[in-house]
Design a protein around this motif. Structure first.
Motif, PDB file in Angstrom:
ATOM      1  N   TRP A 200       0.940  -1.301   0.088  1.00 11.04           N
ATOM      2  CA  TRP A 200       0.012   0.049  -0.010  1.00 11.04           C
ATOM      3  C   TRP A 200       0.959   1.322   0.029  1.00 11.04           C
ATOM      4  CZ3 TRP A 200      -5.005  -0.057  -1.078  1.00 11.04           C
ATOM      5  CH2 TRP A 200      -5.806  -1.314  -0.955  1.00 11.04           C
ATOM      6  N   ARG A 201       2.004   1.176   0.568  1.00 11.65           N
ATOM      7  CA  ARG A 201       2.940   2.086   0.600  1.00 11.65           C
ATOM      8  C   ARG A 201       3.399   2.531  -0.767  1.00 11.65           C
ATOM      9  NH1 ARG A 201       6.135   4.878   4.084  1.00 11.65           N
ATOM     10  NH2 ARG A 201       5.618   3.712   5.993  1.00 11.65           N
ATOM     11  N   ALA A 202       3.651   1.544  -1.504  1.00 10.79           N
ATOM     12  CA  ALA A 202       4.008   1.942  -2.776  1.00 10.79           C
ATOM     13  C   ALA A 202       3.048   2.379  -3.806  1.00 10.79           C
ATOM     14  CB  ALA A 202       4.621   0.598  -3.577  1.00 10.79           C
ATOM     15  N   LEU A 203       1.741   1.974  -3.325  1.00  8.51           N
ATOM     16  CA  LEU A 203       0.852   2.536  -3.904  1.00  8.51           C
ATOM     17  C   LEU A 203       0.209   3.873  -3.843  1.00  8.51           C
ATOM     18  CD1 LEU A 203      -2.055   1.641  -5.794  1.00  8.51           C
ATOM     19  CD2 LEU A 203      -3.101   1.298  -3.680  1.00  8.51           C
ATOM     20  N   VAL A 204       0.451   4.332  -2.497  1.00  9.17           N
ATOM     21  CA  VAL A 204       0.197   5.682  -2.166  1.00  9.17           C
ATOM     22  C   VAL A 204       1.193   6.738  -2.681  1.00  9.17           C
ATOM     23  CG1 VAL A 204       0.126   7.451  -0.197  1.00  9.17           C
ATOM     24  CG2 VAL A 204      -1.260   4.968  -0.173  1.00  9.17           C
ATOM     25  N   SER A 205       2.594   6.138  -2.608  1.00 10.75           N
ATOM     26  CA  SER A 205       3.576   7.160  -2.760  1.00 10.75           C
ATOM     27  C   SER A 205       3.782   7.158  -4.324  1.00 10.75           C
ATOM     28  CB  SER A 205       4.830   6.446  -2.138  1.00 10.75           C
ATOM     29  OG  SER A 205       5.251   5.277  -2.647  1.00 10.75           O
ATOM     30  N   GLY A 206       3.377   6.221  -5.089  1.00  7.86           N
ATOM     31  CA  GLY A 206       3.644   6.157  -6.707  1.00  7.86           C
ATOM     32  C   GLY A 206       5.128   5.624  -6.875  1.00  7.86           C
ATOM     33  N   LYS A 207       5.898   5.411  -6.102  1.00  6.95           N
ATOM     34  CA  LYS A 207       7.176   4.681  -6.647  1.00  6.95           C
ATOM     35  C   LYS A 207       7.455   3.341  -5.598  1.00  6.95           C
ATOM     36  CE  LYS A 207       9.205   7.899  -3.268  1.00  6.95           C
ATOM     37  NZ  LYS A 207      10.042   8.922  -3.035  1.00  6.95           N
ATOM     38  N   ALA A 208       8.508   2.864  -6.174  1.00  5.34           N
ATOM     39  CA  ALA A 208       9.018   1.378  -5.476  1.00  5.34           C
ATOM     40  C   ALA A 208       9.546   1.662  -4.121  1.00  5.34           C
ATOM     41  CB  ALA A 208       9.633   0.913  -6.477  1.00  5.34           C
ATOM     42  N   PRO A 209       9.401   1.062  -3.224  1.00 12.13           N
ATOM     43  CA  PRO A 209       9.813   1.109  -1.843  1.00 12.13           C
ATOM     44  C   PRO A 209      11.449   1.212  -2.063  1.00 12.13           C
ATOM     45  CG  PRO A 209       8.920  -0.836  -2.224  1.00 12.13           C
ATOM     46  CD  PRO A 209       8.418  -0.224  -3.287  1.00 12.13           C
ATOM     47  N   GLU A 210      11.972   1.846  -1.026  1.00 13.93           N
ATOM     48  CA  GLU A 210      13.509   1.954  -1.027  1.00 13.93           C
ATOM     49  C   GLU A 210      13.907   0.643  -0.265  1.00 13.93           C
ATOM     50  OE1 GLU A 210      14.972   5.788   0.496  1.00 13.93           O
ATOM     51  OE2 GLU A 210      13.559   6.884  -0.974  1.00 13.93           O
ATOM     52  N   ALA A 211      15.254   0.469  -0.507  1.00 16.42           N
ATOM     53  CA  ALA A 211      15.804  -0.654   0.227  1.00 16.42           C
ATOM     54  C   ALA A 211      15.601  -0.641   1.948  1.00 16.42           C
ATOM     55  CB  ALA A 211      17.412  -0.907   0.087  1.00 16.42           C
ATOM     56  N   ARG A 212      15.721   0.795   2.467  1.00 12.70           N
ATOM     57  CA  ARG A 212      15.838   0.858   3.830  1.00 12.70           C
ATOM     58  C   ARG A 212      14.410   0.590   4.406  1.00 12.70           C
ATOM     59  NH1 ARG A 212      13.468   5.687   4.936  1.00 12.70           N
ATOM     60  NH2 ARG A 212      13.328   7.137   3.149  1.00 12.70           N
ATOM     61  N   GLU A 213      13.297   0.681   3.341  1.00 13.28           N
ATOM     62  CA  GLU A 213      12.006   0.356   3.840  1.00 13.28           C
ATOM     63  C   GLU A 213      11.651  -0.979   4.036  1.00 13.28           C
ATOM     64  OE1 GLU A 213       9.257   3.839   2.344  1.00 13.28           O
ATOM     65  OE2 GLU A 213      10.356   3.055   0.721  1.00 13.28           O
ATOM     66  N   LEU A 214      12.336  -1.747   3.348  1.00 15.64           N
ATOM     67  CA  LEU A 214      12.267  -3.130   3.432  1.00 15.64           C
ATOM     68  C   LEU A 214      12.770  -4.084   4.387  1.00 15.64           C
ATOM     69  CD1 LEU A 214      12.301  -3.492  -0.539  1.00 15.64           C
ATOM     70  CD2 LEU A 214      10.200  -3.383   0.856  1.00 15.64           C
ATOM     71  N   ARG A 215      13.796  -3.363   5.258  1.00 18.61           N
ATOM     72  CA  ARG A 215      14.580  -3.937   6.170  1.00 18.61           C
ATOM     73  C   ARG A 215      14.349  -3.168   7.277  1.00 18.61           C
ATOM     74  NH1 ARG A 215      20.665  -5.465   4.431  1.00 18.61           N
ATOM     75  NH2 ARG A 215      19.313  -7.270   3.631  1.00 18.61           N
ATOM     76  N   HIS A 216      14.299  -4.039   8.666  1.00 24.00           N
ATOM     77  CA  HIS A 216      14.190  -3.396   9.814  1.00 24.00           C
ATOM     78  C   HIS A 216      15.335  -4.257  10.747  1.00 24.00           C
ATOM     79  CE1 HIS A 216      11.245  -0.489   9.276  1.00 24.00           C
ATOM     80  NE2 HIS A 216      10.589  -1.100   8.735  1.00 24.00           N
ATOM     81  N   ILE A 217      15.927  -3.606  11.746  1.00 29.04           N
ATOM     82  CA  ILE A 217      16.916  -4.188  12.624  1.00 29.04           C
ATOM     83  C   ILE A 217      16.403  -4.175  14.063  1.00 29.04           C
ATOM     84  CG2 ILE A 217      19.421  -3.993  13.418  1.00 29.04           C
ATOM     85  CD1 ILE A 217      19.010  -4.674  10.442  1.00 29.04           C
ATOM     86  N   LEU A 218      16.575  -5.153  14.678  1.00 30.87           N
ATOM     87  CA  LEU A 218      16.662  -5.397  16.338  1.00 30.87           C
ATOM     88  C   LEU A 218      17.832  -5.685  16.838  1.00 30.87           C
ATOM     89  CD1 LEU A 218      13.375  -7.889  16.405  1.00 30.87           C
ATOM     90  CD2 LEU A 218      13.246  -5.318  16.217  1.00 30.87           C
ATOM     91  N   LEU A 219      18.073  -4.837  17.836  1.00 33.45           N
ATOM     92  CA  LEU A 219      19.263  -5.200  18.702  1.00 33.45           C
ATOM     93  C   LEU A 219      18.893  -5.933  19.932  1.00 33.45           C
ATOM     94  CD1 LEU A 219      21.159  -1.526  18.013  1.00 33.45           C
ATOM     95  CD2 LEU A 219      21.365  -3.918  16.717  1.00 33.45           C
ATOM     96  N   VAL A 220      19.385  -6.996  20.045  1.00 33.91           N
ATOM     97  CA  VAL A 220      18.903  -7.665  21.083  1.00 33.91           C
ATOM     98  C   VAL A 220      20.141  -8.307  22.001  1.00 33.91           C
ATOM     99  CG1 VAL A 220      17.792 -10.055  21.960  1.00 33.91           C
ATOM    100  CG2 VAL A 220      17.083  -8.715  19.599  1.00 33.91           C
ATOM    101  N   LYS A 221      20.086  -7.879  23.339  1.00 35.16           N
ATOM    102  CA  LYS A 221      21.021  -8.169  24.403  1.00 35.16           C
ATOM    103  C   LYS A 221      20.514  -9.426  25.136  1.00 35.16           C
ATOM    104  CE  LYS A 221      24.415  -6.583  26.876  1.00 35.16           C
ATOM    105  NZ  LYS A 221      25.830  -6.222  26.257  1.00 35.16           N
ATOM    106  N   PRO A 222      21.141 -10.560  24.902  1.00 33.13           N
ATOM    107  CA  PRO A 222      20.930 -11.782  25.521  1.00 33.13           C
ATOM    108  C   PRO A 222      21.596 -12.313  26.789  1.00 33.13           C
ATOM    109  CG  PRO A 222      22.414 -12.305  23.590  1.00 33.13           C
ATOM    110  CD  PRO A 222      22.228 -10.724  23.849  1.00 33.13           C
TER     111      PRO A 222
END
Length: 873
Positions: A200-222
């Protein structure tokens, strides 16, 4: 026989009471084995491998005390086929992990969470903010019905409302071509039973999503268990289990991968275990084959193996008594001990086998072997022990511990091979025979070497000079990532991250007294050609906030009731969904009419798909709902949050975010990002050199990696020099002739040069793994050459035809084939160790069997025993 030596008397005493000697030896072994089995412990923490007294380690420790949250993390990389899937996956996984405090002490989303969901637009350029808000406003007619009814029915209602505008002449079908075509593609896959991922984001923005939008990071302290071989296994397993429970997999358009310090270390041990059974089987088979070729007696082989095993468990128990636990380096004493312990056993047994072939009785042959080999074995064991102990004062704490254990272990091996081994041989009573040591094949070579000494020595000198000339081209690969298998998830994921300057972990951190002092320093660092970016806490304050907030506020005013309707419709029934699909299909056909063109074709295709869904089974409609509506809800939530942006100030930043940049004592962290491929050694060296010229106290993986490599290389150089001096002094003390000492040490130097020169020619750098093989190679080389020189000093001639050459040859082959099997490992570091072992042992044999006899020349005196000159005793 000459007057019995102390060793010969010791062997005679053991042979006089073989049962008592064997019982005592085996009992000591059983006690040691029991102690080692019940007290065995190993720490897999790499912090213990290098001395904490080093300046850079002290700076590193001080930094870790200021920012402990960055140490020993699991980096969870969440990738989605769409921005919505990536966000949903990261958010749901973070929530699940936060509910497990027994395993995790901290879960952080550095690129997400409530703060960035609300303030995210402010971090974009002003034009991007204006474009984003304009797109939201443009999509208002389409989004309104869906916000009021977030279901497949609401989606159809929104599309029908938009189509009404076309009927009224307020728009044309081309204006809706993008959403119609996108929905048609998504629903086509649903109808075909294929995975469908609609953005839906691509639909609303009218452009393909950027690489940073397709990846998220979790920093986990075990919470880690360093008593386990894989300290983070429980935490990593929990993360994977939660990802599986949440359906975060390829079938649902998401991948979850783990990297970071903890998974990298854990998976390295996993890759070390890979093919372990195969490598172990190859090593055992090779050792047994070489032992058989050396002594040709199953009973003797059994005695050697039992003696080696007893020595191994006693040495292991000794190590645990002194250090309480092994580290990942000191545990390498096991192959070192086996290789050298078996060498002692082969030397004694081959000599005994040769003596027993005469008319001597079994006890006489054992005592004769003690008389003939006791002195060389003792000198070799002491020299090797001195070589290992030379590692003790170095800053490479892991090898320092190894030096203590292996050094004492050599004395343990010597004692057992002169006591337990003769007793076991006497008790097992191997058959007489095997005196023929195969002189004929070596007679010509022996004569040729002695007859062409100048040619052999000249060739060796040229080879040494050539190898020495290659040494400047030899380099130490300080990057531990190059030792790990790229096939493992943690390594491949890290390699993926290092390609992105915004995500690479190979950054440097510089400390300033406070945030005000950090800014001018950051500005100086930003001007360096090797630096891609410099970040401080101040960098998290967006610029141009007034203009951006004005655009956001205008959009919020216009979209408030659209995104936040006064009431929302209850979930529809399946019949209502089917009816809405049929109605929208009819509206699409009306809008398309009979006109031709891509928008009309797309409308008709979607209408056909909607009719099929309306008339088909309910499962298909549920699948369509699952493909479209969750992402829609995510988008709506993100839009609502982003339109509530407020001015960002230092005070309004989240506390956990500020803690990442400002220490408790007020010191401010500056993060410096390298330009270029941060996994390339040359790039890291240029980057580190440039940054440390301005900020000498910088910390971070590039400095740890390079300084760690320098420390390891320095430790081996220091230990090599110390051991060379110590062994040379020992040989002077024992041999008392400069020429004899030189004859003993020159082949060792030649072997080292040839080995390192070969590494240059085949492109094999030294690294953290294969450099551990050098103590074993040095020890074996010292032993072999001492055996030859001692026999030569005793007057032995034609040494290539002697039982000693047979023992040396098969001892080298036993070690080479046994530990050369490491070459088959899937772990690159272990494989490189096997390769270096094979190369060096080949040159050790060449040096011992060709260069050494030519260097020694004729003995000072000859023996009368032409069949085996070692009988000179």
């Amino acid at each position: 026989m000459d007057r019995p030596s102390p060793v010969a008397r010791l062997v005679a005493a053991c042979c006089a009471r073989p049962r008592l000697t064997a019982i005592v030896g085996l009992l000591i072994g059983a006690i040691a084995a029991g102690f080692a089995a019940t007290h065995f412990a190993i720490t897999t923490s790499t912090d213990a491998l290098l001395s904490p007294k080093l300046d850079w380690r002290q700076r590193e420790a001080a930094y870790d005390r200021l920012f402990p949250q960055h140490d020993d993390e699991i980096v969870v990389v969440v990738d989605g086929k769409t921005p919505e899937l990536a966000e949903e996956a990261a958010a749901s996984l973070a929530a699940k992990l936060s509910a497990q405090p027994a395993l995790f002490t901290r879960i952080q989303r550095p690129d997400g969470g409530d703060f960035f969901a609300r303030e995210g637009l402010l971090y974009l350029p002003l034009k991007d903010v204006q474009d984003s808000t304009a797109q939201m406003i443009k999509a208002q007619p389409f989004l309104g019905p869906m916000a009021a009814d977030p279901s497949l029915r609401g989606l159809m209602g929104g599309l029908s409302t938009a189509l009404t505008g076309i009927k009224a002449g307020q728009a044309n079908l081309a204006d809706l071509d993008a959403p119609i075509a996108g929905l048609g593609e998504a629903l086509g896959k649903v109808e075909a039973g294929q995975p469908s991922f609609f953005s839906w984001r691509a639909l609303v923005s009218g452009k393909a999503p950027e690489a940073r939008e397709l990846r998220h990071i979790l920093l986990v302290k075990p919470k880690l268990d360093y008593a386990a071989l894989q300290p983070g296994d429980a935490a990593e397993s929990a993360i994977r289990a939660q990802a599986k429970a949440l359906n975060l997999d390829a079938a649902h358009g998401v991948s979850v991968r783990l990297t970071g310090d903890v998974p990298l270390q854990d998976e390295e041990f996993g890759s070390l275990a890979d093919r372990a059974a195969l490598i172990g089987a190859l090593a055992v088979a090779a050792i047994l084959l070489m032992l058989w070729m050396a002594v040709r007696s199953p009973r003797i082989i059994g005695c050697i193996l039992v003696t080696t095993f007893v020595g191994l468990v006693v040495a292991a128990a000794w190590g645990l008594l002194v250090f309480h636990r092994y580290n990942v380096i000191s545990v390498a004493f096991i192959p070192l001990f086996v290789g050298l312990g078996i060498d002692f056993g082969i030397q004694f047994s081959v000599r005994f086998r040769s003596d027993y072939a005469d008319e001597r009785t079994l006890p006489e042959a054992l005592v004769e072997a003690g008389q003939g080999m006791g002195y060389p074995l003792t000198l070799a064991a002491v020299a090797i022990a001195v070589g290992f102990l030379a590692f003790v004062p170095t800053n490479y704490a892991g090898v320092s511990q190894l030096g203590v254990i292996a050094g004492v272990g050599m004395l343990i091996a010597l004692a057992l091979n002169l006591t337990l081994l003769p007793a076991l041989l006497l008790l097992t009573r191997p058959k007489r025979g095997g005196g023929d040591i195969g002189h004929a094949p070596l007679e010509k070579l022996d004569g040729w070497v002695l007859g062409n000494r100048r040619l052999v020595l000249g060739t060796a000198a040229l080879a040494a000079l050539g190898s020495a000339a290659l040494l400047p081209l030899l380099h130490f690969d300080f990057n531990p990532m190059h030792l790990r298998s790229a096939a493992t998830e943690s390594v491949s994921t890290l390699n993926d991250l290092t390609k992105d300057p915004d995500q690479t972990p190979n950054t440097l951190s510089v400390l300033a007294p406070n945030l005000a002092a950090a800014q001018p320093l950051a500005a100086r660092l930003a001007k360096l050609p090797a630096v891609a970016d410099v970040i401080t806490l101040q960098s998290l304050i967006p610029d141009g906030q007034a203009e951006k907030l004005a655009a956001i506020t205008d959009a919020d005013t216009l979209l408030d009731l659209t995104l936040n309707p006064i009431s929302t419709s209850p979930p529809p029934s399946d019949a209502e969904v089917a009816a809405s699909l049929a109605q929208t299909a009819a509206d699409l056909r009306t809008a398309a009419g009979s006109a031709l063109g891509a928008p009309q074709d797309h409308a008709r295709r979607l209408a056909s798909l909607l009719d099929t869904l309306a008339k088909g089974p309910s499962d298909k409609r549920k699948a369509a709902e699952a493909a479209l509506i969750p992402g829609l809800n995510t988008l709506l939530d993100q839009m609502r949050a982003s339109l509530q942006a407020q001015p960002v100030t230092l005070d309004s930043l989240p506390e956990d975010l500020k803690r990442d940049w400002i220490a408790a004592d007020g010191q401010a962290r500056i993060s410096v990002v390298p330009k270029g491929d941060s996994n390339d050694n040359a790039t890291l060296e240029r980057f580190t050199a440039a940054v440390t010229k301005i900020a000498p106290d910088a910390n971070g993986p590039p400095i740890s990696i390079q300084n760690g490599g320098n420390t390891v290389v320095g430790a081996f150089i220091e230990a090599g020099v110390l051991s060379f001096i110590a062994i040379t002094a020992l040989l002077f003390l024992v041999l008392r002739r400069t020429r004899d000492v030189a004859i003993t040490m020159a082949p060792i130097v030649l072997t080292g040069l040839l080995t390192l020169g070969s590494c240059v020619l085949i492109g094999q750098p030294l690294n953290f793994a294969n450099i551990i093989a050098l103590p074993l190679l040095f020890g074996i080389g010292v032993a072999f050459h001492i055996y030859f020189v001692m026999a030569w000093r005793a007057g032995s001639a034609h040494l290539l035809q002697s039982s000693l050459s047979r023992a040396i040859f098969f001892s080298a082959l036993t070690t080479a084939t046994g530990f050369g099997s490491l070459w088959a490992s899937s772990h690159p570091g272990t494989a490189s160790m096997g390769k270096l072992l094979m190369i060096s042992l080949i040159w050790t044999l060449v040096s011992a069997l060709l260069f050494q006899p030519a260097l020694m020349g004729p003995p000072d005196r000859r023996t009368s025993d032409a069949r085996d000159p070692l009988h000179a005793g």
